[in-house]
Scaffold this motif. Structure first.
Motif, mmCIF file in Angstrom:
data_model
loop_
_atom_site.group_PDB
_atom_site.id
_atom_site.type_symbol
_atom_site.label_atom_id
_atom_site.label_comp_id
_atom_site.label_asym_id
_atom_site.label_seq_id
_atom_site.Cartn_x
_atom_site.Cartn_y
_atom_site.Cartn_z
ATOM 1 N N GLU A 22 0.987 -1.178 0.268
ATOM 2 C CA GLU A 22 -0.169 -0.404 0.097
ATOM 3 C C GLU A 22 0.731 0.815 -0.219
ATOM 4 O O GLU A 22 0.748 2.869 -0.904
ATOM 5 C CB GLU A 22 -0.930 0.028 1.400
ATOM 6 C CG GLU A 22 -1.830 1.294 1.029
ATOM 7 C CD GLU A 22 -2.817 0.714 2.391
ATOM 8 O OE1 GLU A 22 -3.173 2.207 2.442
ATOM 9 O OE2 GLU A 22 -2.628 -0.222 3.031
ATOM 10 N N GLU A 23 2.320 0.947 0.610
ATOM 11 C CA GLU A 23 2.697 2.035 0.445
ATOM 12 C C GLU A 23 3.265 2.633 -1.002
ATOM 13 O O GLU A 23 3.422 4.039 -1.236
ATOM 14 C CB GLU A 23 3.999 1.780 1.872
ATOM 15 C CG GLU A 23 4.872 3.222 1.220
ATOM 16 C CD GLU A 23 5.911 2.738 2.863
ATOM 17 O OE1 GLU A 23 7.052 4.187 3.501
ATOM 18 O OE2 GLU A 23 6.417 1.897 3.813
ATOM 19 N N ASN A 24 3.707 1.655 -1.354
ATOM 20 C CA ASN A 24 4.910 1.738 -2.349
ATOM 21 C C ASN A 24 3.293 2.902 -3.269
ATOM 22 O O ASN A 24 4.002 2.924 -4.305
ATOM 23 C CB ASN A 24 5.219 0.336 -3.075
ATOM 24 C CG ASN A 24 6.735 0.211 -2.293
ATOM 25 O OD1 ASN A 24 7.013 1.534 -2.078
ATOM 26 N ND2 ASN A 24 7.226 -1.428 -2.471
ATOM 27 N N GLN A 25 2.315 2.095 -3.409
ATOM 28 C CA GLN A 25 1.227 2.059 -4.314
ATOM 29 C C GLN A 25 0.321 3.693 -4.359
ATOM 30 O O GLN A 25 0.887 4.869 -4.813
ATOM 31 C CB GLN A 25 -1.067 1.439 -3.980
ATOM 32 C CG GLN A 25 -0.629 0.132 -4.676
ATOM 33 C CD GLN A 25 -1.436 -0.632 -3.973
ATOM 34 O OE1 GLN A 25 -2.266 -0.378 -3.777
ATOM 35 N NE2 GLN A 25 -1.258 -1.985 -4.096
ATOM 36 N N LEU A 26 0.522 4.351 -3.344
ATOM 37 C CA LEU A 26 1.191 5.716 -2.807
ATOM 38 C C LEU A 26 2.069 6.297 -3.140
ATOM 39 O O LEU A 26 1.865 7.221 -4.108
ATOM 40 C CB LEU A 26 1.215 5.911 -1.325
ATOM 41 C CG LEU A 26 0.037 5.462 -0.553
ATOM 42 C CD1 LEU A 26 0.058 5.882 0.754
ATOM 43 C CD2 LEU A 26 -1.694 6.048 -1.221
ATOM 44 N N TYR A 27 3.269 5.462 -3.069
ATOM 45 C CA TYR A 27 4.215 6.473 -3.975
ATOM 46 C C TYR A 27 4.242 6.187 -5.320
ATOM 47 O O TYR A 27 4.705 7.774 -5.850
ATOM 48 C CB TYR A 27 5.263 5.739 -3.776
ATOM 49 C CG TYR A 27 6.653 6.235 -2.846
ATOM 50 C CD1 TYR A 27 6.411 7.247 -1.711
ATOM 51 C CD2 TYR A 27 6.524 4.798 -1.278
ATOM 52 C CE1 TYR A 27 6.855 7.205 -0.912
ATOM 53 C CE2 TYR A 27 7.236 5.432 -0.393
ATOM 54 C CZ TYR A 27 7.319 6.085 0.397
ATOM 55 O OH TYR A 27 7.351 6.498 1.757
#
Length: 64
Positions: A22-27
C-alpha cells in the motif's frame, strides 16, 4: 495492433501495481499525479504536452 499492445502494457502495469504494498502504491500515485500536474502546466503555458511514451525505453515494462 497499437491498441492491443497498449492494452497489454496497461494490464501488466496494473498487475505490477496491484502487487505493490500500500505504501509503494501511494508513491506510484504521487508520481502519476506529479506527471499530470506537469502536463497541465505545459498546456497552460502554451507548450505541447510531452508524450511519455516517446521517452520510455523500449522493453522497459517487459519484466513486469
Amino acid at each position: 495492433m497499437k491498441k492491443y499492445t497498449r492494452a497489454v502494457k496497461k494490464k501488466r502495469l496494473q498487475t505490477a501495481i496491484d502487487n505493490l504494498t500500500e505504501e509503494n502504491q501511494l508513491y506510484v500515485l504521487g508520481v502519476l499525479e506529479a506527471l499530470v500536474f506537469a502536463q497541465s502546466v505545459q498546456e497552460k503555458a502554451g507548450q505541447e504536452p510531452v508524450n511519455l511514451n516517446d521517452h520510455i525505453k523500449e522493453g522497459a515494462y517487459d519484466e513486469l
